[in-house]
Motif scaffolding. Sequence first.
Motif, PDB file in Angstrom:
ATOM      1  N   ARG A   1       4.923  73.318  58.757  1.00 15.59           N
ATOM      2  CA  ARG A   1       4.911  72.046  59.489  1.00 15.59           C
ATOM      3  C   ARG A   1       4.192  72.188  60.831  1.00 15.59           C
ATOM      4  NH1 ARG A   1      10.589  69.378  59.061  1.00 15.59           N
ATOM      5  NH2 ARG A   1       9.488  67.551  59.831  1.00 15.59           N
ATOM      6  N   MET A   2       4.245  73.362  61.451  1.00 13.72           N
ATOM      7  CA  MET A   2       3.484  73.585  62.680  1.00 13.72           C
ATOM      8  C   MET A   2       1.999  73.416  62.391  1.00 13.72           C
ATOM      9  SD  MET A   2       5.499  76.960  64.140  1.00 13.72           S
ATOM     10  CE  MET A   2       4.263  77.425  65.345  1.00 13.72           C
ATOM     11  N   ALA A   3       1.528  74.031  61.318  1.00 19.75           N
ATOM     12  CA  ALA A   3       0.107  73.985  60.963  1.00 19.75           C
ATOM     13  C   ALA A   3      -0.369  72.570  60.679  1.00 19.75           C
ATOM     14  CB  ALA A   3      -0.160  74.895  59.769  1.00 19.75           C
ATOM     15  N   SER A   4       0.525  71.693  60.262  1.00 23.51           N
ATOM     16  CA  SER A   4       0.129  70.319  59.950  1.00 23.51           C
ATOM     17  C   SER A   4      -0.302  69.540  61.195  1.00 23.51           C
ATOM     18  CB  SER A   4       1.265  69.588  59.227  1.00 23.51           C
ATOM     19  OG  SER A   4       2.314  69.269  60.122  1.00 23.51           O
ATOM     20  N   PHE A   5      -0.017  70.068  62.380  1.00 23.70           N
ATOM     21  CA  PHE A   5      -0.413  69.412  63.631  1.00 23.70           C
ATOM     22  C   PHE A   5      -1.810  69.847  64.095  1.00 23.70           C
ATOM     23  CE2 PHE A   5       4.115  68.844  63.617  1.00 23.70           C
ATOM     24  CZ  PHE A   5       4.336  67.649  64.285  1.00 23.70           C
ATOM     25  N   TYR A   6      -2.440  70.803  63.398  1.00 19.81           N
ATOM     26  CA  TYR A   6      -3.719  71.366  63.825  1.00 19.81           C
ATOM     27  C   TYR A   6      -4.875  70.763  63.037  1.00 19.81           C
ATOM     28  CZ  TYR A   6      -0.465  75.105  65.279  1.00 19.81           C
ATOM     29  OH  TYR A   6       0.578  75.822  65.802  1.00 19.81           O
ATOM     30  N   THR A   7      -6.039  70.665  63.689  1.00 17.79           N
ATOM     31  CA  THR A   7      -7.256  70.281  62.975  1.00 17.79           C
ATOM     32  C   THR A   7      -7.623  71.410  62.010  1.00 17.79           C
ATOM     33  OG1 THR A   7      -8.598  71.185  64.787  1.00 17.79           O
ATOM     34  CG2 THR A   7      -8.165  68.795  64.830  1.00 17.79           C
ATOM     35  N   SER A   8      -8.544  71.153  61.100  1.00 14.20           N
ATOM     36  CA  SER A   8      -8.892  72.154  60.077  1.00 14.20           C
ATOM     37  C   SER A   8      -9.426  73.445  60.689  1.00 14.20           C
ATOM     38  CB  SER A   8      -9.874  71.591  59.067  1.00 14.20           C
ATOM     39  OG  SER A   8     -11.063  71.204  59.717  1.00 14.20           O
ATOM     40  N   THR A   9     -10.084  73.349  61.816  1.00 23.18           N
ATOM     41  CA  THR A   9     -10.439  74.517  62.623  1.00 23.18           C
ATOM     42  C   THR A   9      -9.974  74.200  64.027  1.00 23.18           C
ATOM     43  OG1 THR A   9     -12.385  75.040  61.286  1.00 23.18           O
ATOM     44  CG2 THR A   9     -12.313  75.970  63.504  1.00 23.18           C
ATOM     45  N   ILE A  10      -9.075  75.011  64.531  1.00 24.85           N
ATOM     46  CA  ILE A  10      -8.519  74.805  65.863  1.00 24.85           C
ATOM     47  C   ILE A  10      -8.972  75.962  66.742  1.00 24.85           C
ATOM     48  CG2 ILE A  10      -6.358  75.840  65.054  1.00 24.85           C
ATOM     49  CD1 ILE A  10      -4.885  74.251  67.224  1.00 24.85           C
ATOM     50  N   LYS A  11      -9.354  75.660  67.961  1.00 27.20           N
ATOM     51  CA  LYS A  11      -9.732  76.712  68.898  1.00 27.20           C
ATOM     52  C   LYS A  11      -8.521  77.075  69.739  1.00 27.20           C
ATOM     53  CE  LYS A  11     -14.593  75.544  69.453  1.00 27.20           C
ATOM     54  NZ  LYS A  11     -15.596  75.097  70.437  1.00 27.20           N
ATOM     55  N   VAL A  12      -8.186  78.355  69.738  1.00 23.86           N
ATOM     56  CA  VAL A  12      -7.092  78.876  70.555  1.00 23.86           C
ATOM     57  C   VAL A  12      -7.712  79.788  71.595  1.00 23.86           C
ATOM     58  CG1 VAL A  12      -4.948  80.193  70.579  1.00 23.86           C
ATOM     59  CG2 VAL A  12      -5.481  78.707  68.625  1.00 23.86           C
ATOM     60  N   ASN A  13      -7.583  79.404  72.859  1.00 24.23           N
ATOM     61  CA  ASN A  13      -8.236  80.130  73.954  1.00 24.23           C
ATOM     62  C   ASN A  13      -9.709  80.351  73.635  1.00 24.23           C
ATOM     63  OD1 ASN A  13      -5.876  80.189  75.506  1.00 24.23           O
ATOM     64  ND2 ASN A  13      -5.184  82.053  74.499  1.00 24.23           N
ATOM     65  N   ASP A  14     -10.346  79.282  73.134  1.00 22.24           N
ATOM     66  CA  ASP A  14     -11.780  79.201  72.818  1.00 22.24           C
ATOM     67  C   ASP A  14     -12.205  79.971  71.569  1.00 22.24           C
ATOM     68  OD1 ASP A  14     -12.383  77.454  74.969  1.00 22.24           O
ATOM     69  OD2 ASP A  14     -12.424  79.160  76.348  1.00 22.24           O
ATOM     70  N   VAL A  15     -11.259  80.493  70.800  1.00 19.90           N
ATOM     71  CA  VAL A  15     -11.571  81.211  69.562  1.00 19.90           C
ATOM     72  C   VAL A  15     -11.252  80.297  68.380  1.00 19.90           C
ATOM     73  CG1 VAL A  15     -11.029  83.211  68.115  1.00 19.90           C
ATOM     74  CG2 VAL A  15     -11.066  83.444  70.614  1.00 19.90           C
ATOM     75  N   PRO A  16     -12.267  79.941  67.547  1.00 16.46           N
ATOM     76  CA  PRO A  16     -12.009  79.094  66.382  1.00 16.46           C
ATOM     77  C   PRO A  16     -11.135  79.824  65.362  1.00 16.46           C
ATOM     78  CG  PRO A  16     -14.373  79.259  66.826  1.00 16.46           C
ATOM     79  CD  PRO A  16     -13.683  80.258  67.698  1.00 16.46           C
ATOM     80  N   MET A  17     -10.113  79.100  64.860  1.00 11.51           N
ATOM     81  CA  MET A  17      -9.177  79.704  63.914  1.00 11.51           C
ATOM     82  C   MET A  17      -8.783  78.698  62.848  1.00 11.51           C
ATOM     83  SD  MET A  17      -6.637  81.696  66.570  1.00 11.51           S
ATOM     84  CE  MET A  17      -5.977  82.843  65.390  1.00 11.51           C
ATOM     85  N   ASP A  18      -8.410  79.220  61.711  1.00  8.30           N
ATOM     86  CA  ASP A  18      -7.803  78.445  60.644  1.00  8.30           C
ATOM     87  C   ASP A  18      -6.341  78.199  61.032  1.00  8.30           C
ATOM     88  OD1 ASP A  18      -6.013  78.990  57.974  1.00  8.30           O
ATOM     89  OD2 ASP A  18      -7.810  77.786  57.540  1.00  8.30           O
ATOM     90  N   PRO A  19      -5.771  77.029  60.706  1.00 10.01           N
ATOM     91  CA  PRO A  19      -4.368  76.777  61.066  1.00 10.01           C
ATOM     92  C   PRO A  19      -3.396  77.859  60.583  1.00 10.01           C
ATOM     93  CG  PRO A  19      -5.391  74.736  60.412  1.00 10.01           C
ATOM     94  CD  PRO A  19      -6.389  75.832  60.131  1.00 10.01           C
ATOM     95  N   ALA A  20      -3.612  78.401  59.396  1.00  6.61           N
ATOM     96  CA  ALA A  20      -2.722  79.457  58.886  1.00  6.61           C
ATOM     97  C   ALA A  20      -2.808  80.715  59.750  1.00  6.61           C
ATOM     98  CB  ALA A  20      -3.050  79.781  57.436  1.00  6.61           C
TER      99      ALA A  20
END
Length: 148
Positions: A26-45
Amino acid sequence: MVTQRDERRSLYLSYLERCNEHDFERMASFYTSTIKVNDVPMDPAAVTAQFSDLFTAFPDWHWKMRNLLVDGDYIAVHFTVTGTHRGPFRGIEATGRRMTISEFTLYRLEDGKFADVWDHADMDALMRQIGQGDPLTASADEAGPTDI
């Protein structure tokens, strides 16, 4: 009348609830398909996978929101984070010690989901509280009670 600010605040509070339940899916459902975390693109999983070791080490890890600001597509949050060191963390076996740290996070929304996250948690204070780092620089509050 519900404002955009109210909607975004409600969205965030729902997300925080999922985080405190340690509900990865359910946390991952709040993220875009590619989310940047501290400027690093990541998959929600991959983002939620980062929490796995943390929640294993601190099974009662809990974010308590102290302040929340909404400005357009941005949400800024100041937290107090608490937990008990019950499992291995960064090579340190469980100590049973309680910890309390501060965390600041800034989110950028895109189409109602988190697209960017910039986060800073005081991990140095956490390490001092579980017995790593320089005890002379740890305040009495940072040392935290032992709960063994």
